[in-house]
Design a protein around this motif. Structure first.
Motif, PDB file in Angstrom:
ATOM      1  N   PHE A   1      46.156 108.098  69.983  1.00  0.00           N
ATOM      2  CA  PHE A   1      47.725 108.362  69.657  1.00  0.00           C
ATOM      3  C   PHE A   1      48.343 107.233  68.774  1.00  0.00           C
ATOM      4  O   PHE A   1      47.579 106.134  68.807  1.00  0.00           O
ATOM      5  N   MET A   2      49.478 107.203  68.524  1.00  0.00           N
ATOM      6  CA  MET A   2      50.291 106.261  67.699  1.00  0.00           C
ATOM      7  C   MET A   2      50.352 104.894  68.602  1.00  0.00           C
ATOM      8  O   MET A   2      50.527 105.148  69.725  1.00  0.00           O
TER       9      MET A   2
ATOM     10  N   ILE B   1      55.841 108.696  54.988  1.00  0.00           N
ATOM     11  CA  ILE B   1      55.636 109.547  55.919  1.00  0.00           C
ATOM     12  C   ILE B   1      57.051 110.031  56.439  1.00  0.00           C
ATOM     13  O   ILE B   1      57.239 111.491  56.637  1.00  0.00           O
TER      14      ILE B   1
ATOM     15  N   PHE C   1      58.648 114.089  56.421  1.00  0.00           N
ATOM     16  CA  PHE C   1      58.939 114.776  57.632  1.00  0.00           C
ATOM     17  C   PHE C   1      60.342 115.273  57.492  1.00  0.00           C
ATOM     18  O   PHE C   1      60.484 116.407  57.923  1.00  0.00           O
TER      19      PHE C   1
ATOM     20  N   GLU D   1      47.909 116.222  55.173  1.00  0.00           N
ATOM     21  CA  GLU D   1      47.134 115.701  55.872  1.00  0.00           C
ATOM     22  C   GLU D   1      45.658 116.389  55.660  1.00  0.00           C
ATOM     23  O   GLU D   1      44.586 115.602  55.584  1.00  0.00           O
TER      24      GLU D   1
ATOM     25  N   GLY E   1      47.886 109.891  64.488  1.00  0.00           N
ATOM     26  CA  GLY E   1      47.799 110.317  65.752  1.00  0.00           C
ATOM     27  C   GLY E   1      47.496 111.949  65.886  1.00  0.00           C
ATOM     28  O   GLY E   1      47.064 112.355  66.838  1.00  0.00           O
ATOM     29  N   GLY E   2      47.999 112.809  64.999  1.00  0.00           N
ATOM     30  CA  GLY E   2      47.826 114.124  65.454  1.00  0.00           C
ATOM     31  C   GLY E   2      46.943 114.790  64.516  1.00  0.00           C
ATOM     32  O   GLY E   2      46.704 116.152  64.600  1.00  0.00           O
TER      33      GLY E   2
ATOM     34  N   LEU F   1      58.107 111.230  64.883  1.00  0.00           N
ATOM     35  CA  LEU F   1      57.988 111.969  66.060  1.00  0.00           C
ATOM     36  C   LEU F   1      58.646 111.059  67.399  1.00  0.00           C
ATOM     37  O   LEU F   1      58.798 111.745  68.104  1.00  0.00           O
TER      38      LEU F   1
END
Ligand code: S3P
Length: 169
Positions: free
Chosen positions: A9-10, A44, A48, A60, A79-80, A119
């Motif tokens: 995760f971030m 980034i 978005f 990505e 993270g995704g 996010l």
């Protein structure tokens, strides 16, 4: 040597741990998000904002296709990345997947003054972290090596990863 691919995760410390691993093992570090920003010429956040998350995910995956073909790298991912099986399949071909974990509270503390995570630009970031983490947990757990970073320095985490990799050899 196989690539060491850092997922998680971030705010779990992928970038800092990646730098430590790079120093420890003498391998080059590549950060997927940085490569995307360089290639696209925008941040980034702006990707978005202008094109949406799904376009970011396409970019990505294209970047992963390119980078995962190389060897002898420490690869720090966003993270995704784990959410698409295709991404992990490509990264696994030449690499060992490592996932870093931290509690939602620690992640919140580490990310709260940072505005470069689209996010988490919401009214209640801690709630968002908990929701995303719960949804993503099964994806993160599929890694070859899972490391709890809680209370550890990046260099301690890097040493732990090295030990786990040596055990696999
Ligand atoms: C994302 C994590 C970010 C970045 C993008 C999306 C995610 O990378 O790729 O904002 O979906 O978790 P970091 O994990 O390096 O912050």
């Amino acid at each position: 040597m196989k690539n060491i691919v850092l997922t998680g995760f971030m705010g779990t410390g992928k970038t800092e741990v990646g730098r430590e691993l790079s120093r420890l093992l003498g391998l080059k570090i590549i950060d997927i998000d940085n490569e995307i920003e360089k290639a696209e010429g925008i941040s980034i956040n702006d990707i978005f904002e202008r094109y949406g998350e799904s376009k970011f995910r396409e970019i990505e995956t294209e970047m992963i296709k390119k980078i995962s073909a190389e060897k002898n790298l420490i690869i720090s991912t966003g993270g995704g990345v784990v959410l698409k099986e295709e991404n992990i399949k490509m990264l696994k071909k030449n690499g060992i997947i490592v996932c870093l974990f931290a509690t939602p509270e620690t992640i919140f503390e580490r990310t709260k003054y940072n505005s470069d995570r689209p996010l988490l630009k919401v009214n209640d970031p801690l709630k968002k972290i908990k929701e995303l983490l719960e949804y993503r947990l099964p994806f993160y757990k599929k890694a070859d090596i899972v490391i709890d970073t809680e209370g550890k320095t990046p260099s301690q985490v890097a040493e732990e990863i090295t030990k786990e990799i040596n055990k696999m050899a």
